[in-house]
Every structure is written in structure tokens, then in C-alpha cells.
Design an enzyme around this catalytic site. Sequence first.
Site, PDB file in Angstrom:
ATOM      1  N   GLY A   1       9.035   1.998   7.470  1.00 53.08           N
ATOM      2  CA  GLY A   1       8.597   0.678   7.092  1.00 53.08           C
ATOM      3  C   GLY A   1       7.619   0.686   5.936  1.00 53.08           C
ATOM      4  O   GLY A   1       7.225   1.722   5.424  1.00 53.08           O
TER       5      GLY A   1
ATOM      6  N   LEU B   1       0.816  -1.216   0.000  1.00 49.42           N
ATOM      7  CA  LEU B   1       0.000   0.000   0.000  1.00 49.42           C
ATOM      8  C   LEU B   1       0.847   1.262   0.000  1.00 49.42           C
ATOM      9  O   LEU B   1       0.435   2.298  -0.514  1.00 49.42           O
ATOM     10  CB  LEU B   1      -0.929   0.014   1.225  1.00 49.42           C
ATOM     11  CG  LEU B   1      -2.002  -1.069   1.281  1.00 49.42           C
ATOM     12  CD1 LEU B   1      -2.739  -1.009   2.624  1.00 49.42           C
ATOM     13  CD2 LEU B   1      -2.999  -0.917   0.141  1.00 49.42           C
TER      14      LEU B   1
ATOM     15  N   ASP C   1       3.943  12.151  14.637  1.00 49.64           N
ATOM     16  CA  ASP C   1       4.215  12.055  13.204  1.00 49.64           C
ATOM     17  C   ASP C   1       2.975  12.433  12.395  1.00 49.64           C
ATOM     18  O   ASP C   1       2.563  11.717  11.487  1.00 49.64           O
ATOM     19  CB  ASP C   1       4.678  10.642  12.837  1.00 49.64           C
ATOM     20  CG  ASP C   1       5.489  10.612  11.540  1.00 49.64           C
ATOM     21  OD1 ASP C   1       5.946  11.687  11.110  1.00 49.64           O
ATOM     22  OD2 ASP C   1       5.656   9.531  10.963  1.00 49.64           O
TER      23      ASP C   1
END
Length: 674
Positions: free
Chosen positions: A360, A354, A473
Site C-alpha cells: 500500500g 510519503l 516485516d
Amino acid sequence: MGASSRAFFLLTILSLIHVSLAQDQNQFIYNGFQGANLHLDGAAKILPSGLLELTNTSKQIKGHAFYQIPISFNRSSSISIPFPSFSTNLAFAIVPELPNLSGHGLAFIISPTMDFSQAVGGQYLGLFNISNNGLPTNHVLAIELDTILNPEFADINNNHVGIDVNSLKSVDSAPVSYFSSEEGKNISLRLLNGDPMQLWVDYDAPREVLNVTVAPLRRLKPNRPLLSTPVDLSQFLLENMYVGFSSATGPVASDHYVLGWSFNSSGPAQNLEISKLPPLPPKRKTSQKPSNVIIILPIAAIVFLIMVIGAVYFVRRKKYAEVREEWETEYDPQRFSYKDLYIATKGFKEKELLGAGGFGKVYKGTLPASDVQIAVKRISHDSHQGMKEFVAEIASMRRLRHRNLVQLLGYCRRKGELLLVYDYMPNGSLDKFLFSNRTPTLSWFHRFRVLKDVASALLYLHEEWEQVVLHRDVKSSNVLLDADLSGRLGDFGLARLYDHGTNPQTTRVVGTVGYLAPELSKTGRATTDTDVFAFGVFMLEMACGRRPMDLQGLPEEVSMVDWVMGYWRCGAILDVIDPKLEGTYLVEEMELVLKLGLLCAHPMPAMRPKMRQVMQYLDGHVSLPEIQDGGTVFTSTFAPSNGASDFVMSFPSLSGKCSANLLSSNESIFHTGR
């Protein structure tokens, strides 16, 4: 007998027949619902066994079931016929899709209408929406069986019974339990255990008291109610009302069943016949295909086969090997097996990818046992240091519940990586709608709504949950869009928690360049103010359609915040708007977003608003301070201070009307008070 006498006799007979029919219509009993006279909508249906299924394991759905004949309730207009006492008894069950995770629950309702097409699911239980919740014109009574804690409705916990009048903010509620006369105390019940239970609702009209009682299915009705609440229902219910049920699911789903139901509008409802109630479907189990080895080969072939099987076993065991330590036992309900995640993502194939970032890659998957769609983020970790605390925080954040947060479902640890499992969002991340030419442009209407969605999520994390959650974040790539293009803040891989009233202990700078507050480089300590700074950058990103850092641009355009600030100070702030939005936005909303973005991204933490203030600005409940002629100053925001010089920038290459005003505005921005 004369004609007038015959007419009077006929009218008397018809009146008696009408009263008899009304009595039949105003009381009923269903021990199972085969052939029941019910109005169904949404996901509600009657199964062949006679079970009434209100919602299934689909997400974000609602279902309603009503007795089709209106019930006569409020007879206060008649002096001779008082408001009635009524009673209902029902058997229900809530079967969660995943252990300890569920849809939002179900409710017995009395309503003037069977049309709930404008209601929404999720925390609104299919009853209301954000605009009509709490309106006195609703004339709705609901007894909610709620399995999600929603702070916006002041819920007491995630396992309670509540009495709702025109609003999902209950007038009275209590954790689910029943009184045991044998033990002389209340015994707790768990709505999510999947077992059938009974609910009794009894209204004593002369005393104006509403009693609500819950018990396991095969227990007699306890002699003490769970709730006994004074309320005059004649003030809320109309003359003719419908009785029935409403249910809804959210990011996680549940089967909501009703097994039987009795009702009486003028006295005690009949007891259900437990032996006649339909059984619940078998509980879902992971299917396992038994090995069927037929020994027909010679001894040598059998030995060879055993060796091959042994080799495969050790290879597969190594393939699916996980890191599991003793301290993780308490987190077993939050832990997914690596094998299930490997199968769900088809071996983490590239076609299931995705997105990818500095922390990551994220893969789409479908859990093999339940067909639940998930997103799996793989994060590398090379050290055990702090892992126990990190997993504990993941387990805590799994309990976060908000309509604008991506649900964190659990985790898995394997060798040098940590895998976080989230609810899947079909429209993916927001940044592709802002910056990808392959995706349609997101309209200003949707952008403004997404800004309010993310602000609401941050307010919940900072102030409304049991602990303070620092996201650390906030950025467009971590905002995901659901099927309705509503915004959901996701990716809690860097989030940290601390108790209200204490100071956070984080000292390592993490996040994304362009969104990092300036004080992080000095203290290394993340706070709610640093989240607000990142949200301010995010607001400007949405309005301008450009990334926070543009290393290919001119020196004065590298930082988007500095770039927008330059145009604002010279009175040309609307010149920074994303060209793709030309002619489609409201000027007032756009100015609000740009100015509020700059305010949130102020270099001095004390000058930034809290998220509650941000929500008030975005909702229009509080106005931003006015800008004086020349567009240089927020009169009550950027006041003179010792640190004001940190905010003064020079923009030598700005063109047009902006450059003409820039020098004079530079001199006065913090000192004129204009």
C-alpha cells in the site's frame, strides 16, 4: 544597658526574625498561580486564568515548575532538630489530546536542584535519562501520576500512582482510586478523564511512613490513604531541597495542569479553597460551521436548490462511505472516520505521499479537529474473511507503548480498502538515508543507535508485552526516524499476536523477499525466530549499505547474507563495509554488527539468538564468541550439526585475499572446531 547586652538583644531579635521568615518560606498556599513565585522551564507556563500548565498538546516535550526558595528538610546533622514531617496538597488535571491516548503524566517532586536540562521526556517524565535513572546520587523523591504502562520500569498499569526514590521504578505503586467511607470501599478513578482531582502527600517522620491519597476535586480527604509506604527519607533527601512538579509528553500529548498547591515542611498543609481555583479551559470539540441559508428566492429556485443539495449530499455520502458492521461497535474509540482522513491528507493527493510498497501507499496528514500530524497507510482488501480478527488485533496493537515503536493510533474501513493511522515521523523511513543520493548519508553513530533502537522494540514485542507480537516485516523501509534520528519500528499491517507459551497459528507466507527466513518456505509458520532472521538481514544492510537482494549482481552476490558470509569465512569481513562509512566507524562495533547479523540470519532457527541476547550483545554486556585465526568459525555458535551443510556456500568469483583462503575455510568451517 551595656554594649554586650545590647548586642545580645539585637542578635536575639534577628534570630527570631530569621526563624519567622524561614517558617514563611517553608510553607505556602496557592489557590491559582497568578503572581506566584515559581521557577518555570520547558513548556511550563502560567495561563492568564491562573492555571499552571506544565505541558501542552505538543509531542515529546517536558515542563517543570518549582517553588523558588529551597526548603529545609534533612536536619539530621543537628541532634536537637529531627528530620521533619511534611505535607503537600495539590489539585491537578490531565486532559488527553485524543480519547484514551495521552502523554506520560506528571509528578510532584522534591529535588536538590531545579536544573533538569539533561532529563528527557516521554517515559522518563522529565526527571532522569537512561544514564542517571536509578543513581543514589540523584536524591530525588517523586510521586508520579502515570498514564502509560512502561514495562522497563515495571509499571503495574497505565493508570497508577507511584512513589519513586531516585528512579522511575517505583518502590510502591497502586491503581488510582480513593476510599469512600460512605460505601466502605475503594472507588476507581481514571487520570485521563480530564476532570480535576486532588493529591495529598504526607510524610510521618517519627514513624518513617509516606502516605499518598487521591480523590476527586470536591471530595474531602479520604480517611484512608491509597499508599502507606515505610521509607526513611532522611537517607535520601539533603538539607536544602526544592519542591515542584515535572511533566512530559511522548508520541501522543496531553495538557497537564495544576490548579492549586499548598505545602508545609513541618506539619499538615493547608486545605485548598476549591471555590478560588481557576477553571479548566473548555474541552476541545470539532468545530462545525452552521449552515446559514436565507430563503429569498422564488419557490422554483428553492426547489432547484433542494435538488442540488440532495444531489451533492448523495455524492458526498458515497464519496465518504465506509464499511461498518455491528461487530465493530466495541472498536469505535479506535476507529477514524474516512471523512477526517480524507480531509487530513487533502484527498490523498500525490504531494502528500510519503512512500509506497507492495502492501500500500502511505500519506502524510493533519487531523482537522486537533492539528495532530499522522501517517495514513492504505491497504487493499477484497475479502471479509478474517477481517474481524484482523481489526481485533489492530485494536490490541494500538495499546502497544514503547519509545522505539511508531504508535498505531487506529483504523478505518472503506469499500475495498483498509486504512491504518500511525503517528507521523518527520524524518521518514530509514531506507532513503541508506540508498537515496538525495538524502545525506547516515553516520555510523546513528546507524548503530538505530540498530539498538529496533532491537529494543523487537524485544518488547517478543517478550515484554502482555502477548507475543510477530512483526513479520522487519526491514529498513519499515524503520522510521523521529526528529532526533532515533529509530522506530513501524508498519504493523502484517503483524500477528499470540499468547506467551503457545504456538503461533499463521501459515501464510508474508513479508519481503530477502528478509524471509528459509524455514518459511517449508512450514509457512512465522515465529520470533523468523523476526530475528529479518533483523539479522537488517543489521547487514545497515553495515554494508546494500539491499538484501541484488538481482543485477554476480550469482554469488545476489543474496547479501551469502555474500557477507563468504567474506567472513575467508577472514575479510571488513571488506563488505559501506564505502560511505569509510574512516567513520569503530572497528569493534562494525565487526560486532556484521558477525551478529550473520548469527541472527543463520539458516537453522535453533542457532539464532533471542532478542534479549541480541540486546546484551549490542549493549556490550555479553561478548560474542571469539573468532579463531583465519576468520572461519564462531567457536560456540556454528557448532557441528546435521544441518550444517545447509550453510556451506561456494563463492568462485570472490577476489583478492578472500579467494585465496576460501577453499580451505570451506572444508573446515563446521568440522574443525577451531
